[in-house]
Design a protein around this motif. Structure first.
Motif, PDB file in Angstrom:
ATOM      1  N   VAL A  21     -17.492 -35.858 -65.857  1.00  0.00           N
ATOM      2  CA  VAL A  21     -18.061 -37.171 -65.529  1.00  0.00           C
ATOM      3  C   VAL A  21     -17.200 -37.865 -64.483  1.00  0.00           C
ATOM      4  CG1 VAL A  21     -18.468 -39.489 -66.478  1.00  0.00           C
ATOM      5  CG2 VAL A  21     -19.342 -37.484 -67.663  1.00  0.00           C
ATOM      6  N   GLU A  22     -15.897 -37.831 -64.670  1.00  0.00           N
ATOM      7  CA  GLU A  22     -14.989 -38.441 -63.687  1.00  0.00           C
ATOM      8  C   GLU A  22     -15.141 -37.775 -62.324  1.00  0.00           C
ATOM      9  OE1 GLU A  22     -10.980 -38.427 -65.135  1.00  0.00           O
ATOM     10  OE2 GLU A  22     -11.540 -39.485 -66.974  1.00  0.00           O
ATOM     11  N   GLU A  23     -15.167 -36.461 -62.315  1.00  0.00           N
ATOM     12  CA  GLU A  23     -15.279 -35.726 -61.047  1.00  0.00           C
ATOM     13  C   GLU A  23     -16.626 -35.970 -60.386  1.00  0.00           C
ATOM     14  OE1 GLU A  23     -13.853 -33.660 -57.892  1.00  0.00           O
ATOM     15  OE2 GLU A  23     -12.726 -34.341 -59.638  1.00  0.00           O
ATOM     16  N   LEU A  24     -17.682 -36.029 -61.176  1.00  0.00           N
ATOM     17  CA  LEU A  24     -19.006 -36.305 -60.610  1.00  0.00           C
ATOM     18  C   LEU A  24     -19.052 -37.690 -59.977  1.00  0.00           C
ATOM     19  CD1 LEU A  24     -21.339 -34.720 -63.300  1.00  0.00           C
ATOM     20  CD2 LEU A  24     -21.162 -34.038 -60.892  1.00  0.00           C
ATOM     21  N   ALA A  25     -18.456 -38.666 -60.620  1.00  0.00           N
ATOM     22  CA  ALA A  25     -18.433 -40.019 -60.055  1.00  0.00           C
ATOM     23  C   ALA A  25     -17.715 -40.028 -58.704  1.00  0.00           C
ATOM     24  CB  ALA A  25     -17.766 -40.986 -61.031  1.00  0.00           C
ATOM     25  N   VAL A  26     -16.602 -39.322 -58.632  1.00  0.00           N
ATOM     26  CA  VAL A  26     -15.841 -39.238 -57.379  1.00  0.00           C
ATOM     27  C   VAL A  26     -16.653 -38.518 -56.313  1.00  0.00           C
ATOM     28  CG1 VAL A  26     -13.807 -38.160 -56.306  1.00  0.00           C
ATOM     29  CG2 VAL A  26     -13.576 -39.390 -58.474  1.00  0.00           C
ATOM     30  N   ARG A  27     -17.263 -37.410 -56.670  1.00  0.00           N
ATOM     31  CA  ARG A  27     -18.027 -36.617 -55.694  1.00  0.00           C
ATOM     32  C   ARG A  27     -19.270 -37.353 -55.205  1.00  0.00           C
ATOM     33  NH1 ARG A  27     -15.831 -31.100 -54.840  1.00  0.00           N
ATOM     34  NH2 ARG A  27     -14.233 -31.021 -56.446  1.00  0.00           N
ATOM     35  N   LEU A  28     -19.944 -38.073 -56.089  1.00  0.00           N
ATOM     36  CA  LEU A  28     -21.126 -38.828 -55.673  1.00  0.00           C
ATOM     37  C   LEU A  28     -20.736 -39.935 -54.687  1.00  0.00           C
ATOM     38  CD1 LEU A  28     -23.030 -38.984 -59.062  1.00  0.00           C
ATOM     39  CD2 LEU A  28     -23.820 -37.832 -56.975  1.00  0.00           C
ATOM     40  N   ALA A  29     -19.638 -40.619 -54.968  1.00  0.00           N
ATOM     41  CA  ALA A  29     -19.159 -41.645 -54.039  1.00  0.00           C
ATOM     42  C   ALA A  29     -18.773 -41.008 -52.704  1.00  0.00           C
ATOM     43  CB  ALA A  29     -17.975 -42.389 -54.643  1.00  0.00           C
ATOM     44  N   HIS A  30     -18.173 -39.835 -52.782  1.00  0.00           N
ATOM     45  CA  HIS A  30     -17.789 -39.104 -51.571  1.00  0.00           C
ATOM     46  C   HIS A  30     -19.031 -38.716 -50.758  1.00  0.00           C
ATOM     47  CE1 HIS A  30     -14.961 -36.993 -49.076  1.00  0.00           C
ATOM     48  NE2 HIS A  30     -15.558 -35.837 -49.270  1.00  0.00           N
ATOM     49  N   CYS A  31     -20.091 -38.316 -51.440  1.00  0.00           N
ATOM     50  CA  CYS A  31     -21.347 -37.989 -50.747  1.00  0.00           C
ATOM     51  C   CYS A  31     -21.846 -39.186 -49.948  1.00  0.00           C
ATOM     52  CB  CYS A  31     -22.420 -37.563 -51.746  1.00  0.00           C
ATOM     53  SG  CYS A  31     -22.248 -35.890 -52.391  1.00  0.00           S
ATOM     54  N   THR A  32     -21.785 -40.357 -50.544  1.00  0.00           N
ATOM     55  CA  THR A  32     -22.232 -41.569 -49.849  1.00  0.00           C
ATOM     56  C   THR A  32     -21.382 -41.814 -48.606  1.00  0.00           C
ATOM     57  OG1 THR A  32     -23.047 -42.546 -51.890  1.00  0.00           O
ATOM     58  CG2 THR A  32     -22.571 -44.060 -50.091  1.00  0.00           C
TER      59      THR A  32
END
Length: 107
Positions: A21-32
């Protein structure tokens, strides 16, 4: 997620899911950020990593939409990519919130 709990036990599954969950949050923000910067190669890689992590923890809808985004980058359909990225962020936020809520429920 049930498979993780069966394989790893409650504590192990919670650890894996928490890190995911933590990594997904970081990666999604990175995608933006990558999308705003016009770094489509980086965005493609980041979307693929979101898909891989989501698959590992049973978030199949999130994984599918992330793969769709990566595929659209390869095709070069910017309009469809914008729509799919918006969907990715909505589903990502919903999925992460749902897992967060489940992890913090008391029995």
């Amino acid at each position: 997620m049930t498979r993780l709990y069966n394989q790893l036990g409650e504590r192990g599954a919670e650890d894996v899911i928490g890190r995911a969950v933590e990594e997904l949050a970081v990666r999604l923000a990175h995608c933006t950020r990558l999308h705003c910067a016009g770094d489509f190669e980086g965005l493609r890689k980041s979307a693929r990593s979101v898909a891989a992590i989501a698959d590992q923890v049973g978030m199949s809808k999130l994984a599918t939409v992330a793969r769709n985004a990566a595929d659209l980058i390869e095709v070069g359909d910017d309009i469809a990519l914008d729509a799919v990225l918006a969907r990715l962020m909505r589903i990502g936020e919903f999925s992460l919130t749902a897992v967060w809520d489940l992890q913090h429920m008391t029995v």
